[in-house]
Design a protein around this motif. Structure first.
Motif, PDB file in Angstrom:
ATOM      1  N   ALA A 111      -5.872   4.459   8.744  1.00  0.00           N
ATOM      2  CA  ALA A 111      -5.911   5.822   8.211  1.00  0.00           C
ATOM      3  C   ALA A 111      -4.510   6.419   8.151  1.00  0.00           C
ATOM      4  N   VAL A 112      -3.738   6.232   9.222  1.00  0.00           N
ATOM      5  CA  VAL A 112      -2.392   6.828   9.252  1.00  0.00           C
ATOM      6  C   VAL A 112      -1.490   6.182   8.196  1.00  0.00           C
ATOM      7  N   LEU A 133      -4.805  -5.630   4.533  1.00  0.00           N
ATOM      8  CA  LEU A 133      -4.641  -5.368   3.097  1.00  0.00           C
ATOM      9  C   LEU A 133      -3.546  -4.329   2.878  1.00  0.00           C
ATOM     10  N   SER A 134      -3.572  -3.260   3.677  1.00  0.00           N
ATOM     11  CA  SER A 134      -2.565  -2.225   3.471  1.00  0.00           C
ATOM     12  C   SER A 134      -1.185  -2.722   3.900  1.00  0.00           C
ATOM     13  N   LEU A 156      -8.969  -4.149   6.545  1.00  0.00           N
ATOM     14  CA  LEU A 156      -8.382  -3.050   5.775  1.00  0.00           C
ATOM     15  C   LEU A 156      -6.904  -2.909   6.123  1.00  0.00           C
ATOM     16  N   LEU A 207      -1.638  -6.677  -5.214  1.00  0.00           N
ATOM     17  CA  LEU A 207      -2.122  -5.368  -5.645  1.00  0.00           C
ATOM     18  C   LEU A 207      -0.987  -4.368  -5.792  1.00  0.00           C
ATOM     19  N   SER A 208       0.126  -4.657  -5.090  1.00  0.00           N
ATOM     20  CA  SER A 208       1.193  -3.674  -5.085  1.00  0.00           C
ATOM     21  C   SER A 208       2.082  -3.823  -6.295  1.00  0.00           C
ATOM     22  N   LEU A 219      -2.339   4.582   5.361  1.00  0.00           N
ATOM     23  CA  LEU A 219      -2.728   4.918   3.995  1.00  0.00           C
ATOM     24  C   LEU A 219      -2.418   6.373   3.669  1.00  0.00           C
ATOM     25  N   THR A 220      -2.684   7.268   4.614  1.00  0.00           N
ATOM     26  CA  THR A 220      -2.407   8.679   4.364  1.00  0.00           C
ATOM     27  C   THR A 220      -0.925   8.923   4.165  1.00  0.00           C
ATOM     28  N   SER A 221      -0.116   8.316   5.024  1.00  0.00           N
ATOM     29  CA  SER A 221       1.312   8.620   4.903  1.00  0.00           C
ATOM     30  C   SER A 221       1.922   8.033   3.647  1.00  0.00           C
ATOM     31  N   SER A 222       1.455   6.847   3.224  1.00  0.00           N
ATOM     32  CA  SER A 222       2.058   6.319   2.003  1.00  0.00           C
ATOM     33  C   SER A 222       1.666   7.195   0.818  1.00  0.00           C
TER      34      SER A 222
END
Lengths: 102, 378
Positions: B256-257, B178-179, B175, B29-30, B259-262
């Motif tokens: 959450a941390v 995946l991240s 999740l 996906l990346s 995904l938010t930071s990226s």
């Protein structure tokens, strides 16, 4: 020093969103568990000996809608990763998320 | 995934399989180009991703040697810490190795130490500050999450609570995998593509060759599948005796941390965030025991990863440079393989696998100095 301030600036944003999503969603899920335990009755809740806990349909309904909400949020999260990878971004101008090209 | 194994939400085998598949998917996906990954810390590339001309003078050999020595330094340091059961950050090791090799090759000026202005950049802005701040953020988020979860579910029978949260845990762990795939595979793809450009096998700076993508995705997935049991054990059992609700709170906090930071361009290591979250989940539960000794040892490994991977990278560069030519690169490669094989052999003496990953931590206290645990992922 500018670098430190820039990092702190980014940090509180991450912290804010992190608390809302990272702590908020598990809490909603926990509410779901709480409702499901009430809806299931029997041995699901802490109760005194000899008391028979009744199941409640409403509890189960609330529980499943809360779970559905959490699943929806997680799917949005995955959608976000995928969209990000494809060079798109999700905006939430309304309630409905919109995929737009960056 | 470590916490899902510790709480028995998934069997060890099922957990690594699921995580491997999701890492594979995540890596594909990346597609966002990470070709300028080295630009954050060292000056071997132009802003558009093409290598600096002076490094390309002898057919790209100068650049290739820096990359090779940097990677060798990163890999050697990484496996060494994994042998100790400490989850050192592979991103830090990668940056450290590259910084070390660059200093050896080009002097101190070849490294971008501090970024300019308010944009986070350089070793300080991209590596050091996020490393200090991100575990703290994760601890706070996971602590709040855990407290809330336990507060909301008080009155629910413990057995019911455990089983209910397992599903949530599997979801959040997925999740997270995946991240991880999307975040970490990108960096490797960037470095490989840069090497291909240096050797003249690739020219585009906006694309990564398909085979590189496949190779990185397969590598990250198979690495996950092999398991890194020592790390899983430290994370799942060593830091905190974790329960399902805590596991879920920790994993959603990490996801959450990260995904938010990226999204905000705040580079961080998945390793640091996950550790912070697990500690936070221990702090958030009344009466939960946090093994600060284990956490402290991890902290020490984090602090030393950048300089020591750098040192190994620099030594590797000198070895390669003194021997010179392709023979030099081959020597570096062989040294790296030898180190890896030695540590693999060493880990066999005290194997940890899916069979004993969940054994009681304290049972090992008699020889606690000899840190247990085998191999590792991220």
């Amino acid at each position: 020093m500018d670098q430190l301030f820039a990092a702190l600036d980014a940090s509180w944003r991450v912290l804010l969103v992190g608390v809302v999503l990272g702590a908020g969603l598990p809490t909603i899920y926990a509410l779901g568990i709480r409702a499901l335990a009430w809806g299931t009755g029997g041995e699901a809740e802490v109760h005194e000996a000899g008391v028979e806990l009744k199941p409640h349909l409403l509890g189960r309904l609330i529980a499943y809608s809360l779970f559905a909400f959490v699943v929806l949020c997680v799917l949005l999260g995955i959608g976000y990763i995928v969209a990000h990878g494809l060079g798109m971004t999700i905006t939430f101008d309304g309630i409905v998320p919109v995929f737009t090209s960056k | 995934m470590a916490t899902s194994i510790a709480t028995k939400a998934l069997t060890p085998k099922a957990a690594v399989t699921l995580s491997a598949i999701l890492n594979l998917v995540g890596a594909f996906l990346s597609v966002e180009v990470a070709i300028t990954v080295t630009n954050a810390v060292i000056r071997i590339q132009n802003p558009d991703g093409t290598p600096k001309p002076e490094l390309m003078a002898d057919g790209g050999h100068g650049l290739l040697l820096i990359l090779m020595a940097g990677l060798a330094g990163a890999i050697i340091w990484n496996i060494l810490t994994w042998l100790w059961g400490l989850p050192s950050s592979s991103s830090h090791a990668l940056f450290g190795g590259l910084v070390g090799a660059t200093v050896a090759a080009m002097g101190w000026g070849g490294v971008k130490w501090v970024g300019e202005g308010a944009k986070l950049d350089g070793v300080i802005g991209k590596v050091v500050l996020p490393a200090l701040l991100s575990p703290a953020i994760a601890i706070i988020v996971a602590m709040i999450g855990t407290k809330l979860v336990f507060w909301v579910t008080r009155g629910v029978a413990e057995k019911y609570q455990e089983s209910g949260f397992r599903w949530g845990q599997i979801g959040t762990a997925s999740l997270l995998s995946l991240s991880h795939g999307t975040n970490d595979a990108q960096k490797t793809m960037g470095v490989i593509t840069l090497a291909l450009i240096a050797s003249g096998h690739w020219t585009a700076t906006h694309e990564v060759p398909l085979w590189v993508k496949i190779a990185c995705a397969v590598a990250i997935a198979s690495g996950t599948y092999i398991g890194g049991w020592r790390i899983i054990r430290t994370m799942g059992k060593g830091l905190v005796e974790i329960s399902s609700p805590q596991g879920m709170a920790a994993e959603s906090s990490s996801a959450a941390v990260i995904l938010t930071s990226s999204q905000l361009g705040f580079a961080l290591s998945t390793t640091h965030v996950c550790t912070g979250s697990i500690l936070g989940s221990g702090l958030g539960r009344k009466g939960a025991k946090v093994r600060w000794g284990v956490a402290g040892r991890m902290g020490l490994a984090w602090l030393t990863t950048l300089p020591l991977a750098g040192l190994v990278g620099a030594v590797m560069w000198f070895i390669g440079h003194i021997i010179g030519g392709w023979l030099g690169s081959t020597t570096i490669f062989l040294l790296m393989c030898a180190a890896a094989l030695y540590m693999r052999w060493h880990s066999k003496k005290d194997p940890i696998g899916h069979h004993n990953v969940n054994d009681e931590w304290d049972a090992e206290q008699p020889d606690a100095d000899k840190v247990p645990v085998s191999g590792g992922v991220h």
